[in-house]
Scaffold this motif. Structure first.
Motif, PDB file in Angstrom:
ATOM      1  N   LEU A 134     -14.766 -12.190 -19.566  1.00 26.01           N
ATOM      2  CA  LEU A 134     -15.748 -12.457 -18.588  1.00 26.01           C
ATOM      3  C   LEU A 134     -15.987 -13.438 -18.118  1.00 26.01           C
ATOM      4  O   LEU A 134     -15.851 -14.475 -17.348  1.00 26.01           O
ATOM      5  N   ASN A 135     -15.844 -14.862 -19.289  1.00 29.33           N
ATOM      6  CA  ASN A 135     -15.539 -15.741 -19.460  1.00 29.33           C
ATOM      7  C   ASN A 135     -14.497 -16.613 -18.579  1.00 29.33           C
ATOM      8  O   ASN A 135     -14.425 -17.301 -17.445  1.00 29.33           O
ATOM      9  N   ARG A 136     -13.630 -15.746 -19.022  1.00 32.10           N
ATOM     10  CA  ARG A 136     -11.580 -16.202 -17.748  1.00 32.10           C
ATOM     11  C   ARG A 136     -12.417 -14.991 -16.782  1.00 32.10           C
ATOM     12  O   ARG A 136     -11.565 -16.362 -15.236  1.00 32.10           O
ATOM     13  N   LYS A 137     -12.772 -14.321 -16.540  1.00 35.46           N
ATOM     14  CA  LYS A 137     -12.234 -13.750 -15.620  1.00 35.46           C
ATOM     15  C   LYS A 137     -13.559 -14.559 -14.049  1.00 35.46           C
ATOM     16  O   LYS A 137     -13.195 -14.434 -12.815  1.00 35.46           O
ATOM     17  N   LEU A 138     -14.578 -14.510 -14.821  1.00 28.18           N
ATOM     18  CA  LEU A 138     -15.886 -15.236 -13.556  1.00 28.18           C
ATOM     19  C   LEU A 138     -15.777 -16.784 -13.678  1.00 28.18           C
ATOM     20  O   LEU A 138     -16.515 -17.279 -12.533  1.00 28.18           O
ATOM     21  N   LEU A 139     -15.663 -17.012 -14.994  1.00 24.60           N
ATOM     22  CA  LEU A 139     -15.409 -18.445 -14.611  1.00 24.60           C
ATOM     23  C   LEU A 139     -13.971 -19.701 -14.719  1.00 24.60           C
ATOM     24  O   LEU A 139     -13.955 -20.710 -14.278  1.00 24.60           O
ATOM     25  N   GLY A 140     -13.393 -18.644 -14.385  1.00 22.55           N
ATOM     26  CA  GLY A 140     -11.796 -19.113 -14.414  1.00 22.55           C
ATOM     27  C   GLY A 140     -10.989 -19.796 -15.293  1.00 22.55           C
ATOM     28  O   GLY A 140     -11.829 -20.908 -14.895  1.00 22.55           O
TER      29      GLY A 140
END
Length: 234
Positions: A134-140
């Motif tokens: 989620l950190n990768r997906k939402l904070l990219g």
């Protein structure tokens, strides 16, 4: 009997129709490395719960209640009860990193004209576990939030050229402000009228003041991403 010293920081926790994460939020506030006499904890909510209320009272929290579900009115109501010079907001489903308050204490003490601080966040799930996906997906990877390595400091002379995304992350729990930046009372009246986007409203209020703003590059807030997320978070 000698009066207790005035707290420098007021942590304001707000909960609306949701109680399952509230004690996690509260415990993250009481388990800070900053000495307890330097800050107070205000819990503002629209419900009563014997177990939760007992725990908060026994651990030095201050309970206040509201009826209006509007996020701006909830915050304005709690701010009026705050004794501290610095207001540190915490949504009921998020948690603070243990050294958040001591970092804020030092930063605000060292900079008397600082009115607004926003810190970085990391994402956790319902159970409080870190979620790298989620950190990768939402904070990219390419996102400024992930790339930030130094303070973004905005003083009065720079405010006319500031873009909202240079500071704003969209989360109350990553925002701390100097209470004096909300003067006069008209600022609280404006805040109370907000139904959504209270974090943007607080940012704009300070941006319109004489105070500086800063976005710091370290993670001090854990943002809980869960199925009950809705506009009630503010």
């Amino acid at each position: 009997m000698e009066d207790r010293p005035k707290p420098y920081i007021s942590v304001i926790i707000t909960a609306y129709n949701r109680k399952e994460y509230l004690l996690d939020a509260f415990k993250s506030a009481i388990n800070q490395t900053l000495p307890r006499d330097k800050y107070e904890i205000i819990v503002s909510k629209n419900f009563k719960d014997r177990k939760i209320d007992k725990y908060i009272a026994e651990h030095g929290g201050r309970l206040i209640y509201f009826k209006d579900g509007r996020i701006g009115r909830r915050l304005a109501h709690a701010i009026k009860h705050a004794k501290g010079d610095i207001l540190c907001f915490l949504d009921d489903d998020d948690v603070f990193v243990k050294n958040k308050l001591i970092k804020l204490y030092k930063l605000f003490r060292a900079n008397e004209n600082l009115g607004f601080v926003q810190n970085e966040i990391t994402i956790i799930d319902d159970n409080g576990n870190m979620r790298e996906d989620l950190n990768r997906k939402l904070l990219g990877k390419g996102d400024k939030q992930k790339q930030l390595r130094h303070n973004i400091w905005i003083n009065d002379s720079q405010k006319s050229s500031v873009f909202l995304n240079e500071v704003y992350l969209g989360n109350n729990s990553s925002i701390s402000i100097r209470k004096g930046a909300l003067s006069p009372d008209a600022c609280l009246t404006s805040l109370a009228s907000i139904k959504f986007g209270s974090d943007i409203a607080l940012y704009l209020i300070v941006l319109d003041s004489r105070y500086d703003l800063v976005r710091v590059p370290y993670v001090l807030t854990k943002y809980r991403y869960h199925t009950s997320l809705s506009h009630t978070k503010g």
